[in-house]
Design a protein around this motif. Sequence first.
Motif, mmCIF file in Angstrom:
data_model
loop_
_atom_site.group_PDB
_atom_site.id
_atom_site.type_symbol
_atom_site.label_atom_id
_atom_site.label_comp_id
_atom_site.label_asym_id
_atom_site.label_seq_id
_atom_site.Cartn_x
_atom_site.Cartn_y
_atom_site.Cartn_z
ATOM 1 N N GLY A 266 0.804 -1.213 0.000
ATOM 2 C CA GLY A 266 0.000 0.000 0.000
ATOM 3 C C GLY A 266 0.836 1.261 0.000
ATOM 4 N N VAL A 267 1.905 1.277 0.785
ATOM 5 C CA VAL A 267 2.786 2.446 0.839
ATOM 6 C C VAL A 267 3.477 2.657 -0.502
ATOM 7 C CG1 VAL A 267 4.946 3.335 1.805
ATOM 8 C CG2 VAL A 267 3.139 2.536 3.322
ATOM 9 N N ASN A 268 3.880 1.584 -1.153
ATOM 10 C CA ASN A 268 4.550 1.739 -2.442
ATOM 11 C C ASN A 268 3.597 2.252 -3.514
ATOM 12 O OD1 ASN A 268 7.563 0.718 -2.600
ATOM 13 N ND2 ASN A 268 6.528 -0.444 -1.002
ATOM 14 N N ILE A 269 2.327 1.894 -3.422
ATOM 15 C CA ILE A 269 1.329 2.519 -4.299
ATOM 16 C C ILE A 269 1.184 3.992 -3.929
ATOM 17 C CG2 ILE A 269 -1.123 2.539 -4.904
ATOM 18 C CD1 ILE A 269 -1.058 -0.542 -4.513
ATOM 19 N N PHE A 270 1.207 4.279 -2.618
ATOM 20 C CA PHE A 270 1.114 5.657 -2.131
ATOM 21 C C PHE A 270 2.284 6.497 -2.641
ATOM 22 C CE2 PHE A 270 1.505 8.760 1.520
ATOM 23 C CZ PHE A 270 0.325 9.445 1.266
ATOM 24 N N PHE A 271 3.480 5.914 -2.717
ATOM 25 C CA PHE A 271 4.631 6.616 -3.295
ATOM 26 C C PHE A 271 4.309 7.093 -4.716
ATOM 27 C CE2 PHE A 271 7.978 4.075 -0.654
ATOM 28 C CZ PHE A 271 7.856 4.984 0.388
ATOM 29 N N GLU A 272 3.679 6.232 -5.509
ATOM 30 C CA GLU A 272 3.363 6.594 -6.889
ATOM 31 C C GLU A 272 2.329 7.717 -6.931
ATOM 32 O OE1 GLU A 272 5.087 5.214 -9.537
ATOM 33 O OE2 GLU A 272 6.246 4.425 -7.850
ATOM 34 N N VAL A 273 1.334 7.651 -6.035
ATOM 35 C CA VAL A 273 0.329 8.712 -5.952
ATOM 36 C C VAL A 273 0.984 10.034 -5.555
ATOM 37 C CG1 VAL A 273 -1.734 9.489 -4.704
ATOM 38 C CG2 VAL A 273 -1.537 7.097 -5.415
#
Length: 252
Positions: free
Chosen positions: A121-128
């Motif tokens: 989830g955090v790595n998706i958040f990085f992209e956002v």
Amino acid sequence: MNHLSIKHNIQLTRVMKIALIGYGKMGKAIEAIAVAKGHEIIIRVDVNSQHLLEKEHLEKADVAIEFSTPETAYDNILKCFDANVPVISGTTGWLDKLSEIKSICEQRKQAFLHTTNFSIGVNIFFEVNKRLAELMASQPQYNVWMEEIHHTQKKDAPSGTALTLAEQVMANVTRKTSWTNDYSNEPGTLPIISKRIDPAPGTHIINYTSDIDDITISHTAHSREGFAAGAVVAAEWIKGKTGVFTMREVLF
């Protein structure tokens, strides 16, 4: 939560022998997930079992997962290289030496993956976060500041994850040239407010504020399970590879 939906069709049935370097709360969370997926923990290293970092022990492992301390991470990773064992590291607070470790890894044709946060989830958040920063680059009416909340036992502040987020912001919002760990109103600085409150596993918030409106994105972890699951996925992915990697290669 389904931890198996990762690209490349990782062969999760392939049993790995894992060396756990750092056997605190995170190490034990990683152990629980790895064992549930059929892997074997053959080494557990804590302050009382440093002798297990010798080559004769480490070389029996297929991969090492390193969550230790800022003071020991560098040496731990070098010992994994000496034993020709791929190493996954999530330790923060020592990253002034990260470029050196990456160089050594490439020179010696080893395998190394480091991230400040293994949570999918955090790595998706990085992209956002990167995309929002790109959009806000041309909007000087917005000021940006950050907040991170962790448990009281966390040793570093700001968190490694917060620093990754800050670097992503500054790479795009070039009116911010440095970060500060306080409420600074200096126009060129990016404030990161750190709070230590039990039992918070981790919250990261990026705020863009203007006189007209505010835009906020945030990620909140509910437990360590997401971090631990991501570390095991990374360990499954890196086996058989050489080079320097991040979770971006694993997930996207």
